[in-house]
Design an enzyme around this catalytic site. Sequence first.
Site, short mmCIF file in Angstrom:
data_model
loop_
_atom_site.label_atom_id
_atom_site.label_comp_id
_atom_site.label_asym_id
_atom_site.label_seq_id
_atom_site.Cartn_x
_atom_site.Cartn_y
_atom_site.Cartn_z
N TRP A 165 37.28 45.89 46.26
CA TRP A 165 35.27 46.48 46.20
C TRP A 165 34.43 46.85 47.82
CZ3 TRP A 165 35.64 44.49 51.32
CH2 TRP A 165 36.46 44.18 51.74
N ASN A 166 35.75 47.41 48.52
CA ASN A 166 35.08 47.82 49.90
C ASN A 166 34.13 48.54 49.23
OD1 ASN A 166 36.93 49.25 49.64
ND2 ASN A 166 37.82 49.49 51.88
N LYS A 212 40.48 48.32 36.35
CA LYS A 212 39.62 47.08 36.35
C LYS A 212 39.30 47.34 38.01
CE LYS A 212 41.94 44.00 38.81
NZ LYS A 212 40.51 43.96 39.75
N PRO A 213 37.88 47.24 37.44
CA PRO A 213 37.35 47.18 39.59
C PRO A 213 37.75 45.94 40.27
CG PRO A 213 35.72 46.47 37.79
CD PRO A 213 37.20 47.01 36.74
N ALA A 214 36.98 45.62 41.24
CA ALA A 214 37.49 44.03 41.73
C ALA A 214 36.52 43.74 41.26
CB ALA A 214 37.05 44.36 43.33
N GLY A 230 44.14 49.41 47.54
CA GLY A 230 43.78 47.77 48.05
C GLY A 230 44.72 48.04 48.79
N SER A 231 45.16 46.32 48.82
CA SER A 231 46.09 45.67 49.99
C SER A 231 47.54 46.53 50.14
CB SER A 231 46.25 44.66 50.29
OG SER A 231 46.49 44.13 49.31
N GLU A 287 46.84 54.13 47.54
CA GLU A 287 45.63 54.05 49.20
C GLU A 287 46.02 52.92 49.23
OE1 GLU A 287 44.98 58.09 48.38
OE2 GLU A 287 44.91 56.83 49.67
N LEU A 288 46.62 52.24 50.24
CA LEU A 288 46.97 50.91 51.00
C LEU A 288 45.80 51.20 52.24
CD1 LEU A 288 50.58 50.68 49.77
CD2 LEU A 288 48.16 50.00 48.30
N CYS A 321 39.57 51.12 55.01
CA CYS A 321 41.18 51.20 55.72
C CYS A 321 41.17 53.03 56.33
CB CYS A 321 42.12 51.63 54.11
SG CYS A 321 41.67 53.32 53.16
N GLU A 329 45.65 45.55 60.10
CA GLU A 329 44.65 45.35 59.90
C GLU A 329 43.61 44.12 59.72
OE1 GLU A 329 44.07 47.19 56.21
OE2 GLU A 329 43.20 49.17 56.55
N1 LIG Z 1 43.14 50.77 51.17
C1 LIG Z 1 41.67 49.39 51.28
O1 LIG Z 1 40.47 50.87 51.05
C2 LIG Z 1 41.52 48.65 50.83
C3 LIG Z 1 42.32 47.28 51.84
N2 LIG Z 1 41.86 46.45 51.19
C4 LIG Z 1 43.00 45.74 52.07
O2 LIG Z 1 43.53 44.34 51.21
C5 LIG Z 1 43.22 43.22 51.79
C6 LIG Z 1 42.64 41.89 51.25
O3 LIG Z 1 41.54 42.64 50.02
P1 LIG Z 1 41.62 42.03 48.81
O4 LIG Z 1 40.33 43.30 47.82
O5 LIG Z 1 42.39 41.06 48.81
O6 LIG Z 1 42.37 43.06 48.04
P2 LIG Z 1 43.33 43.57 46.81
O7 LIG Z 1 44.44 44.35 46.88
O8 LIG Z 1 44.51 42.23 46.84
O9 LIG Z 1 42.40 43.32 46.07
C7 LIG Z 1 42.48 45.17 45.59
C8 LIG Z 1 42.13 45.46 44.21
O10 LIG Z 1 43.97 44.74 43.74
C9 LIG Z 1 43.94 43.50 42.66
N3 LIG Z 1 44.19 42.76 42.34
C10 LIG Z 1 44.51 42.01 43.64
N4 LIG Z 1 46.05 41.50 42.93
C11 LIG Z 1 46.25 41.45 42.22
C12 LIG Z 1 47.53 41.12 41.10
N5 LIG Z 1 48.26 40.91 40.71
N6 LIG Z 1 47.82 42.52 39.78
C13 LIG Z 1 47.05 42.99 39.71
N7 LIG Z 1 45.45 43.32 40.73
C14 LIG Z 1 45.76 43.15 41.63
C15 LIG Z 1 42.24 42.99 42.92
O11 LIG Z 1 41.80 42.39 41.71
P3 LIG Z 1 41.04 41.13 42.13
O12 LIG Z 1 39.22 41.69 42.67
O13 LIG Z 1 40.38 40.47 40.53
O14 LIG Z 1 41.50 39.52 42.42
C16 LIG Z 1 41.39 44.47 43.14
O15 LIG Z 1 40.95 45.24 42.38
C17 LIG Z 1 41.92 43.42 52.86
O16 LIG Z 1 41.54 42.44 54.09
C18 LIG Z 1 42.24 44.94 53.56
O17 LIG Z 1 43.19 44.88 54.61
C19 LIG Z 1 41.01 45.49 50.99
C20 LIG Z 1 40.74 46.87 49.92
C21 LIG Z 1 41.19 47.92 50.27
O1 LIG Z 2 39.29 52.74 50.47
C1 LIG Z 2 38.76 52.81 51.96
O2 LIG Z 2 38.16 51.73 52.18
C2 LIG Z 2 37.73 54.43 51.61
O3 LIG Z 2 38.81 55.36 51.05
C3 LIG Z 2 37.62 54.82 52.47
S1 LIG Z 2 36.50 56.15 52.54
O4 LIG Z 2 37.01 57.48 51.64
O5 LIG Z 2 35.52 55.60 52.18
O6 LIG Z 2 37.04 56.68 53.78
#
Ligand SMILES: NC(=O)C1=CN([C@@H]2O[C@H](COP(=O)(O)OP(=O)(O)OC[C@H]3O[C@@H](n4cnc5c(N)ncnc54)[C@H](OP(=O)(O)O)[C@@H]3O)[C@@H](O)[C@H]2O)C=CC1
Ligand SMILES: O=C(O)[C@H](O)CS(=O)(=O)O
Length: 486
Positions: free
Chosen positions: A157-158, A181-183, A234-235, A256-257, A290, A387
């Site tokens: 979502w970010n 699949k977007p957030a 994502g996370s 990309e975590l 991230c 984080e």
């Molecule tokens: N590296 C990065 O850029 C990011 C890191 N984060 C970290 O993750 C933490 C939590 O954020 P959050 O948005 O909850 O991140 P998540 O990792 O939970 O969500 C990221 C994506 O994964 C999907 N997802 C979640 N659970 C599943 C599953 N079991 N199977 C398939 N897809 C899944 C979510 O779908 P849905 O939205 O439908 O739940 C969303 O599209 C943040 O506080 C941050 O620390 C978060 C975002 C970006």
């Molecule tokens: O997932 C993120 O937070 C992004 O990759 C950061 S950036 O690419 O926009 O710097």
Amino acid sequence: MLNLKDAGLLRQQCYINGEWLDADNGETIAVTNPATGEVLATVPKMGVAETRRALQAAEQAFKQWRKKTAKERSVLLRKWYDLMMAHQDDLATLLTAEQGKPLAEAKGEIAYGASYIEWYAEEAKRLYGDVIPQPANDKRVVVIKQPIGVCAAVTPWNFPNAMITRKAAPALAAGCSMVVKPASQTPLSALAIAVLAERAGIPAGVFNVVTGSAAAIGGELTGSDIVKKFSFTGSTEIGRQLAAQCANTIKKVSLELGGNAPFIVFDDADLDAAVEGALISKFRNAGQTCVCANRIYVQAGVYDAFAEKFAAAVNRLQVGNGMEAGITQGPLIDQNAVLKVEEHIADAIAKGGKVVAGGKRHALGGSFFEPTLVTGVTADMKVAREETFGPLAPLFRFETEEEVLGYANDTEFGLASYFYARDIGRIWRVSEGLEYGMVGLNTGIISNEAAPFGGVKQSGLGREGSKYGIEDYVEIKYLCMGGIDR
Ligand SMILES: NC(=O)C1=CN([C@@H]2O[C@H](COP(=O)(O)OP(=O)(O)OC[C@H]3O[C@@H](n4cnc5c(N)ncnc54)[C@H](OP(=O)(O)O)[C@@H]3O)[C@@H](O)[C@H]2O)C=CC1
Ligand SMILES: O=C(O)[C@H](O)CS(=O)(=O)O
């Protein structure tokens, strides 16, 4: 409601095989504005059956898409880029409404996201193979690159625009098709990207967007043998789980975590530049990136001067609805994000930290939070290991280069890192000593389409952007030609 010049960009259906569809059971998910709590729209709550159909469509579309010449794909991607830039304002409005970041940042994200499409429209034509000097005269050794196949992506979502284009652009450029699949909190940007893909003439089934149950859709994307490449941002927790789900079908996976970026200010730094870099690195997207500076280390000789300058800069940030002029920090994505920031602040204070700016929920209420600076932070505090993903800047003091490199590398993460210094010897020693995929040197912003974005250790696998980013979407095939001497 949303004030768009082109109302057609706001879609409340998913895009599968060139059609706009509701969920089979008609169920929907509400999309809310984090600044106001208002419901902006609803999107389908799809599941396994719809995802399976999307993958089957992508599989069929791949057969023809891969046969197009690189130049034909390049021309279509360029049209997609042109359309995204022509609709930058509307796309930014949609993005700010569903994600919360200030409009100026949202416009920047649209340009950043579009730049990946522009870059890979060009790279499509440069996926070169090799002719390798033969080890024996009766043979010729040739290497060709071919698209890996149907790709799947799960995005956060970010950055609801750029995290999709950073995956879809190289995939389509290489000749692959994709299901995204977007957030669930920010699907409107993804659906608008699909509108423009359709308008650009990208064939049905090549780019598909499915919204709904993360576990159900994700389970199909990671479990189906149709998917040959899976990409996630994502996370770390979810990334680890999804990578494990991909193992059964031996998919190529890129991740990309999470991060835990150190931001180091040495005593030979340009302090004003360091303050500027720390501010943007820490507070971009309200700290929800991230690559945000998660730990700010300042050498003892300049600690007090930096802290004073930085506190003044933090106090100048303007918190509010991102749609309003002059706002430089929007709301956090939700209450869970607010609770994480509060937890880290409370823990730091309990262990001796001192709040010198902000420190609590903003008077605006909801998920607005004061930009916060805490000094006297130490390695035993949660903020040193986790984080924060919010507008909290923790300041650590250090004495020597060796000491701070030890602190900086003492984490399971390895995504982004930053330092400010001017001595050339120090610059090389610290750049080589930091255990991270990316190092920002005298800058707080490192992300662009020309650079290989990615991490080491538990921050992920693979690189996105640059010439390196397309390699994950091709397979290398070795042709051994014998009988050449007959
Ligand atoms: N590296 C990065 O850029 C990011 C890191 N984060 C970290 O993750 C933490 C939590 O954020 P959050 O948005 O909850 O991140 P998540 O990792 O939970 O969500 C990221 C994506 O994964 C999907 N997802 C979640 N659970 C599943 C599953 N079991 N199977 C398939 N897809 C899944 C979510 O779908 P849905 O939205 O439908 O739940 C969303 O599209 C943040 O506080 C941050 O620390 C978060 C975002 C970006
Ligand atoms: O997932 C993120 O937070 C992004 O990759 C950061 S950036 O690419 O926009 O710097």
